[in-house]
Design a protein around this motif. Structure first.
Motif, PDB file in Angstrom:
ATOM      1  N   GLU A 147       0.822  -1.207   0.000  1.00  0.00           N
ATOM      2  CA  GLU A 147       0.000   0.000   0.000  1.00  0.00           C
ATOM      3  C   GLU A 147       0.856   1.256   0.000  1.00  0.00           C
ATOM      4  O   GLU A 147       0.562   2.222  -0.706  1.00  0.00           O
ATOM      5  CB  GLU A 147      -0.910  -0.007   1.233  1.00  0.00           C
ATOM      6  N   SER A 148       1.927   1.252   0.765  1.00  0.00           N
ATOM      7  CA  SER A 148       2.750   2.451   0.896  1.00  0.00           C
ATOM      8  C   SER A 148       3.525   2.777  -0.370  1.00  0.00           C
ATOM      9  O   SER A 148       3.993   3.902  -0.548  1.00  0.00           O
ATOM     10  CB  SER A 148       3.722   2.297   2.064  1.00  0.00           C
ATOM     11  N   LEU A 149       3.685   1.792  -1.250  1.00  0.00           N
ATOM     12  CA  LEU A 149       4.433   1.995  -2.497  1.00  0.00           C
ATOM     13  C   LEU A 149       3.512   2.108  -3.707  1.00  0.00           C
ATOM     14  O   LEU A 149       3.972   2.118  -4.845  1.00  0.00           O
ATOM     15  CB  LEU A 149       5.426   0.852  -2.688  1.00  0.00           C
ATOM     16  N   THR A 150       2.225   2.210  -3.446  1.00  0.00           N
ATOM     17  CA  THR A 150       1.220   2.334  -4.503  1.00  0.00           C
ATOM     18  C   THR A 150       0.755   3.778  -4.591  1.00  0.00           C
ATOM     19  O   THR A 150       0.501   4.420  -3.573  1.00  0.00           O
ATOM     20  CB  THR A 150       0.017   1.412  -4.200  1.00  0.00           C
ATOM     21  N   GLY A 151       0.664   4.292  -5.804  1.00  0.00           N
ATOM     22  CA  GLY A 151       0.246   5.671  -5.997  1.00  0.00           C
ATOM     23  C   GLY A 151      -1.255   5.845  -5.889  1.00  0.00           C
ATOM     24  O   GLY A 151      -2.016   4.872  -5.786  1.00  0.00           O
ATOM     25  N   ALA A 152      -1.681   7.105  -5.925  1.00  0.00           N
ATOM     26  CA  ALA A 152      -3.109   7.418  -5.853  1.00  0.00           C
ATOM     27  C   ALA A 152      -3.867   6.834  -7.046  1.00  0.00           C
ATOM     28  O   ALA A 152      -5.085   6.637  -6.981  1.00  0.00           O
ATOM     29  CB  ALA A 152      -3.305   8.923  -5.788  1.00  0.00           C
ATOM     30  N   ASP A 153      -3.124   6.554  -8.137  1.00  0.00           N
ATOM     31  CA  ASP A 153      -3.741   5.972  -9.324  1.00  0.00           C
ATOM     32  C   ASP A 153      -3.871   4.458  -9.238  1.00  0.00           C
ATOM     33  O   ASP A 153      -4.330   3.803 -10.178  1.00  0.00           O
ATOM     34  CB  ASP A 153      -2.945   6.360 -10.573  1.00  0.00           C
ATOM     35  N   GLY A 154      -3.443   3.891  -8.117  1.00  0.00           N
ATOM     36  CA  GLY A 154      -3.535   2.442  -7.947  1.00  0.00           C
ATOM     37  C   GLY A 154      -2.395   1.654  -8.550  1.00  0.00           C
ATOM     38  O   GLY A 154      -2.384   0.419  -8.456  1.00  0.00           O
ATOM     39  N   ARG A 155      -1.422   2.330  -9.144  1.00  0.00           N
ATOM     40  CA  ARG A 155      -0.289   1.629  -9.748  1.00  0.00           C
ATOM     41  C   ARG A 155       0.818   1.400  -8.716  1.00  0.00           C
ATOM     42  O   ARG A 155       1.048   2.224  -7.820  1.00  0.00           O
ATOM     43  CB  ARG A 155       0.307   2.435 -10.924  1.00  0.00           C
ATOM     44  N   LEU A 156       1.521   0.285  -8.850  1.00  0.00           N
ATOM     45  CA  LEU A 156       2.631  -0.058  -7.971  1.00  0.00           C
ATOM     46  C   LEU A 156       3.910   0.545  -8.543  1.00  0.00           C
ATOM     47  O   LEU A 156       4.289   0.244  -9.668  1.00  0.00           O
ATOM     48  CB  LEU A 156       2.763  -1.573  -7.871  1.00  0.00           C
ATOM     49  N   TYR A 157       4.595   1.385  -7.751  1.00  0.00           N
ATOM     50  CA  TYR A 157       5.749   2.106  -8.271  1.00  0.00           C
ATOM     51  C   TYR A 157       7.092   1.666  -7.707  1.00  0.00           C
ATOM     52  O   TYR A 157       8.139   2.167  -8.136  1.00  0.00           O
ATOM     53  CB  TYR A 157       5.564   3.613  -8.050  1.00  0.00           C
ATOM     54  N   ALA A 158       7.101   0.763  -6.756  1.00  0.00           N
ATOM     55  CA  ALA A 158       8.369   0.266  -6.217  1.00  0.00           C
ATOM     56  C   ALA A 158       8.113  -1.043  -5.487  1.00  0.00           C
ATOM     57  O   ALA A 158       6.987  -1.337  -5.093  1.00  0.00           O
ATOM     58  CB  ALA A 158       8.999   1.296  -5.272  1.00  0.00           C
ATOM     59  N   GLU A 159       9.178  -1.805  -5.310  1.00  0.00           N
ATOM     60  CA  GLU A 159       9.117  -3.038  -4.532  1.00  0.00           C
ATOM     61  C   GLU A 159      10.041  -2.904  -3.326  1.00  0.00           C
ATOM     62  O   GLU A 159      11.173  -2.434  -3.450  1.00  0.00           O
ATOM     63  CB  GLU A 159       9.541  -4.243  -5.377  1.00  0.00           C
ATOM     64  N   PRO A 160       9.599  -3.322  -2.141  1.00  0.00           N
ATOM     65  CA  PRO A 160      10.405  -3.131  -0.930  1.00  0.00           C
ATOM     66  C   PRO A 160      11.621  -4.044  -0.873  1.00  0.00           C
ATOM     67  O   PRO A 160      11.549  -5.211  -1.249  1.00  0.00           O
ATOM     68  CB  PRO A 160       9.417  -3.467   0.189  1.00  0.00           C
ATOM     69  N   PHE A 161      12.721  -3.497  -0.384  1.00  0.00           N
ATOM     70  CA  PHE A 161      13.925  -4.286  -0.132  1.00  0.00           C
ATOM     71  C   PHE A 161      13.951  -4.717   1.329  1.00  0.00           C
ATOM     72  O   PHE A 161      14.224  -5.857   1.651  1.00  0.00           O
ATOM     73  CB  PHE A 161      15.165  -3.470  -0.487  1.00  0.00           C
ATOM     74  N   TYR A 162      13.689  -3.781   2.239  1.00  0.00           N
ATOM     75  CA  TYR A 162      13.416  -4.134   3.624  1.00  0.00           C
ATOM     76  C   TYR A 162      12.539  -3.052   4.236  1.00  0.00           C
ATOM     77  O   TYR A 162      12.447  -1.938   3.706  1.00  0.00           O
ATOM     78  CB  TYR A 162      14.695  -4.351   4.449  1.00  0.00           C
ATOM     79  N   GLY A 163      11.853  -3.396   5.320  1.00  0.00           N
ATOM     80  CA  GLY A 163      10.904  -2.455   5.894  1.00  0.00           C
ATOM     81  C   GLY A 163      10.972  -2.418   7.403  1.00  0.00           C
ATOM     82  O   GLY A 163      11.596  -3.274   8.045  1.00  0.00           O
TER      83      GLY A 163
END
Length: 463
Positions: A147-163
């Motif tokens: 959710e935190s890496l998804t834009g307001a348009d619903g697209r996924l813009y990054a993948e987590p390496f660590y959190g």
């Protein structure tokens, strides 16, 4: 906010992530540290390659060591790394991606940058590449991270390496000796009471460590989570600044009073690293900060290993109050090597990479905090048992779209996901640090900060 982080100026991060000063010598010589592609070129020699710009955190340097022998060997894709300290890499990434220069294909960005960069068209969406890779298992990524890496348009813009999220760490042995009990889900008032009772439990020991160091990712990261659960917010949904509103003021006074009365020595200069040192050295009985600290505290060489208990981030009016931060991989929209870049991201954020780190470098060094399967892995749990469940629950409970008691105008828990926030948050943090140092009152600090926030809010109301 190790991120927070870490992080993050931040600092996101370090954020909340421990910076190893010894790495500075490496980054000072980019040619030797980043390899042949340190300048961002193709590295010579022809063939498939991608250029990666990343922060010099320990987890990333582990990745750099493993890439040639495991990723390049299997795929034939050479990876040219440019590695920089956090503040420097943020500046370089901002310049590179905003200009769409195309020099770098992949960069380490956070959940602060991802939605903003995605909205600006600077990132290639990963929905149809990495996320659909059959071996990647996108469903295994923790929902709050997705959710935190998804834009307001619903697209996924990054993948987590660590959190990471945040929680309360405390000395179990000290609590036992003093006859103190940590509630299963503590409130901030309970924490304040415990800090008063634990103050002086051992020679030179204070009740709690809370960041006071200026920086939007230093003191403002934990303080904003306190503001959220006290019922405050930086801005209302319709962009009304609330920095000197009653709830924001009550939370800030509570935080400042707590750290002044029972907090660490030198609090106005204490960030993640300083609190980590104070807690490990027995100078504080509790510490509220990033979940990423737990692996350090319970490592074999830590003086407090086995003595630390972990409780959820304290609350007042909300069910949860932990922050959410991730270092993630974003692919530049202008990249001419997006397919190869996506393969690198799928490998670096994949389950197989975690297994690789565990087997070759040790399970304590696995870049955790992003996958459900990590917290079901018996090998990892042997090392992370004392804090794994608490970390997983903290991350799972963090909601970047609804972190408080009222609707928000944009994403963010410990930050506001707008381009102006680093400057605003840093200026406000300087006022807060001044109040912690006793040079100004909380009322005066927040009245001045409200004027700064109102200027930002006006741009959005009028825009």
């Amino acid at each position: 906010m190790a991120s927070n982080d870490t992080d993050r100026g931040r600092a996101p991060r370090r954020r909340s992530t421990v910076r190893l000063t010894a790495l500075g010598a490496c980054t000072a010589l980019l040619a030797s540290c980043a390899g042949a592609g340190g300048s961002g070129g193709d590295g010579g020699g022809g063939g498939a390659s991608v250029n990666v710009l990343m922060v010099n955190n320990p987890q990333m340097l582990d990745l750099q060591k493993l890439t040639a022998s495991d990723f390049t060997k299997d795929t034939g894709i050479k990876v040219n790394f440019t590695v920089l300290p956090e503040n420097d890499v943020r500046d370089k990434i901002s310049q590179e991606f905003s200009s769409q220069a195309g020099t770098y294909d992949v960069a380490s960005i956070s959940n602060y940058e991802a939605p903003i960069y995605g909205k600006n068209g600077w990132l290639a969406p990963l929905d149809d590449t990495v996320a659909k890779d059959p071996g990647f298992d996108q469903a295994d990524i923790l929902p709050s991270m997705r959710e935190s890496l998804t834009g307001a348009d619903g697209r996924l813009y990054a993948e987590p390496f660590y959190g990471e999220s945040s929680f309360l760490m405390y000395r179990k042995d000290v609590f036992e000796a003093k006859g103190l009990t940590m509630p299963e889900r503590p409130t901030w008032q309970q924490v304040a009471d415990l800090a008063a009772k634990a103050d002086g439990a051992e020679s030179g020991m204070k009740g709690i460590c809370l960041r006071g160091l200026p920086g939007w990712g230093e003191v403002m990261a934990p303080l904003t989570t306190v503001v959220n659960t006290f019922g405050g917010t930086w801005f209302t949904k319709d962009w009304q600044a609330q920095v000197n509103a009653p709830a924001f003021k009550e939370a800030t006074k509570f935080y400042v009073d707590l750290v002044r009365e029972h907090g660490e020595a030198g609090a106005p200069q204490a960030g993640f690293a300083e609190c980590l040192g104070a807690f490990q050295q027995g100078k504080t009985a509790m510490w509220y900060d990033a979940t990423s600290a737990a692996g350090i505290l319970d490592s074999a060489d830590s003086p407090v290993a086995g003595k630390v208990g972990y409780a959820p981030a304290p609350v007042v009016k909300t069910d949860n109050s932990g922050w959410l931060y991730t270092w993630a991989w974003g692919v530049q929209k202008a990249s001419k090597r997006q397919d190869d870049a996506a393969k690198f991201v799928a490998w670096a954020s994949g389950k197989g990479y975690e297994e690789l780190v565990g087997e070759k470098l040790g399970w304590a060094r696995v870049p955790a905090g992003k996958r459900t399967s990590t917290y079901e892995n018996a090998d990892y749990l042997k090392v992370a048992g004392p804090f794994a469940k608490a970390t997983e629950e903290a991350i799972a409970g963090a909601d970047p779209r609804d972190p408080g008691v009222q609707p928000r105008p944009t994403l963010g828990i410990q930050f506001v996901d707008i381009p102006e926030f680093p400057d605003l948050g840093t200026k406000v943090s300087q006022e807060i640090a001044s109040a912690i140092a006793g040079r100004t009152s909380v009322d005066a600090a927040l009245d001045k900060s409200q004027q700064l926030a109102e200027k930002v809010a006006a741009q959005y109301r009028n825009g």
